[in-house]
Design a protein around this motif. Structure first.
Motif, PDB file in Angstrom:
ATOM      1  N   PHE A 128     -65.622  14.127   9.568  1.00 22.28           N
ATOM      2  CA  PHE A 128     -64.493  13.426  10.174  1.00 22.28           C
ATOM      3  C   PHE A 128     -64.971  12.664  11.415  1.00 22.28           C
ATOM      4  O   PHE A 128     -65.844  13.139  12.137  1.00 22.28           O
ATOM      5  N   TYR A 158     -63.623  10.930  14.955  1.00 22.98           N
ATOM      6  CA  TYR A 158     -62.529  10.872  15.916  1.00 22.98           C
ATOM      7  C   TYR A 158     -62.886   9.901  17.032  1.00 22.98           C
ATOM      8  O   TYR A 158     -64.046   9.656  17.336  1.00 22.98           O
ATOM      9  N   ARG A 194     -66.884  19.907   8.261  1.00 24.07           N
ATOM     10  CA  ARG A 194     -66.307  21.163   7.796  1.00 24.07           C
ATOM     11  C   ARG A 194     -67.447  22.051   7.319  1.00 24.07           C
ATOM     12  O   ARG A 194     -68.255  21.649   6.496  1.00 24.07           O
ATOM     13  N   HIS A 221     -64.950  26.945   4.604  1.00 23.24           N
ATOM     14  CA  HIS A 221     -63.706  26.265   4.225  1.00 23.24           C
ATOM     15  C   HIS A 221     -62.782  26.006   5.403  1.00 23.24           C
ATOM     16  O   HIS A 221     -62.094  24.993   5.445  1.00 23.24           O
ATOM     17  N   TYR A 222     -62.726  26.897   6.371  1.00 24.34           N
ATOM     18  CA  TYR A 222     -61.835  26.683   7.494  1.00 24.34           C
ATOM     19  C   TYR A 222     -62.538  26.166   8.735  1.00 24.34           C
ATOM     20  O   TYR A 222     -61.912  25.625   9.610  1.00 24.34           O
ATOM     21  N   SER A 261     -54.338  22.967  10.911  1.00 21.56           N
ATOM     22  CA  SER A 261     -54.646  22.311   9.636  1.00 21.56           C
ATOM     23  C   SER A 261     -54.214  23.233   8.500  1.00 21.56           C
ATOM     24  O   SER A 261     -53.906  24.404   8.705  1.00 21.56           O
ATOM     25  N   GLY A 297     -56.323  23.880   6.172  1.00 19.79           N
ATOM     26  CA  GLY A 297     -57.579  24.393   5.645  1.00 19.79           C
ATOM     27  C   GLY A 297     -58.369  23.321   4.927  1.00 19.79           C
ATOM     28  O   GLY A 297     -59.570  23.234   5.076  1.00 19.79           O
ATOM     29  N   ASN A 298     -57.725  22.502   4.151  1.00 17.82           N
ATOM     30  CA  ASN A 298     -58.436  21.434   3.449  1.00 17.82           C
ATOM     31  C   ASN A 298     -58.018  20.057   3.945  1.00 17.82           C
ATOM     32  O   ASN A 298     -58.263  19.050   3.301  1.00 17.82           O
ATOM     33  N   THR A 299     -57.373  20.036   5.090  1.00 16.59           N
ATOM     34  CA  THR A 299     -56.950  18.771   5.685  1.00 16.59           C
ATOM     35  C   THR A 299     -57.554  18.654   7.077  1.00 16.59           C
ATOM     36  O   THR A 299     -57.916  19.660   7.697  1.00 16.59           O
ATOM     37  N   PRO A 300     -57.661  17.444   7.600  1.00  8.82           N
ATOM     38  CA  PRO A 300     -58.234  17.292   8.945  1.00  8.82           C
ATOM     39  C   PRO A 300     -57.415  18.026  10.000  1.00  8.82           C
ATOM     40  O   PRO A 300     -56.206  18.213   9.851  1.00  8.82           O
ATOM     41  N   LEU A 301     -58.083  18.401  11.060  1.00  7.33           N
ATOM     42  CA  LEU A 301     -57.387  19.033  12.178  1.00  7.33           C
ATOM     43  C   LEU A 301     -56.465  18.031  12.861  1.00  7.33           C
ATOM     44  O   LEU A 301     -56.819  16.870  13.050  1.00  7.33           O
TER      45      LEU A 301
END
Lengths: 115, 111
Positions: free
Chosen positions: A34, A36, A97, A101-102, B93, B95-99
């Motif tokens: 990601f 930002y 990530r 997973h988290y 989130s 879990g599988n999406t952006p923060l």
């Protein structure tokens, strides 16, 4: 633990030039990264989600032709700011990530100044 | 989409006192709630996180509590030290999406 390396930490460029920022996962494979952007004293705003081997997904309002994202391998994603202008000056941060997973690990950020 | 509200925006405490930062979220499907500490000119560092199947988690002087019914979670720092001074962000989130981040809290610990 998971480490994300981001380079450069600081860059100054002239208006109209392009700048590339690299984000590497050092000890794990990151299928998703990601990007930002953070303005002074503000929160992190998601620009785009980068998936290995496919096109990035950009958030609304982010110009995909200006902010080119490439995620060619499981350990490297790059953000290229094209034809930079002073208003592109900001702090850019990548995140990956981790395998559990988290977990999300962040790079150390890149301070871009366009003069 | 998810919306995360964070309060207060600034917080000053005396060294040794406790600090509490609170966040609320809007999407009941969110199931992962991390807290990050950001020092000037650096990227965010994860300090603690909690998942929706847990109500409280503690790591030495830092604890996080989660109330799923009320959709809020809080960061508690006890015995604050000057080196705790920084900006703290909560996030959420699925879990599988952006923060999705809160707006941040600037914590100042006064010696």
């Amino acid at each position: 633990g998971a480490v994300v390396s981001q380079h450069p930490s600081r860059v100054i460029c002239k208006s109209g030039t392009s700048v590339k920022i690299e984000c590497r996962s050092l000890d794990f494979q990151a299928t998703t990264m990601f990007w930002y952007r953070q303005f002074p004293k503000k929160s992190l705003m998601l620009m785009a989600t980068s998936n290995e081997g496919s096109k990035a997904t950009y958030e609304q309002g982010v110009e995909k032709d200006k902010f080119l994202i490439n995620h060619a391998s499981l350990t490297l994603s790059t953000l290229t700011v094209t034809s930079a202008h002073p208003e592109d000056s900001s702090f850019y941060i990548c995140s990956a990530r981790t395998g559990d997973h988290y977990g999300y690990t962040f790079g150390s950020g890149t301070r871009l100044t366009v003069v | 989409g998810e919306n995360v509200e964070q309060h207060p925006s600034t917080l000053s405490v005396q060294e040794g006192d406790s600090a509490v930062i609170k966040c609320t979220y809007s999407d009941s499907a969110s199931n992962y709630f991390p807290w990050y500490k950001q020092e000037l000119g650096k990227g965010p560092q994860l300090i603690i996180d909690i998942r929706s199947n847990v109500g409280e988690k503690k790591d030495q002087r830092i604890a996080v509590t989660l109330n799923k019914t009320a959709k809020h979670f809080s960061l508690h720092i006890t015995e604050t030290q000057p080196e705790d001074s920084a900006v703290y962000f909560c996030a959420a989130s699925k879990g599988n999406t952006p923060l999705v981040f809160g707006k941040g809290t600037r914590l100042s610990v006064i010696a």
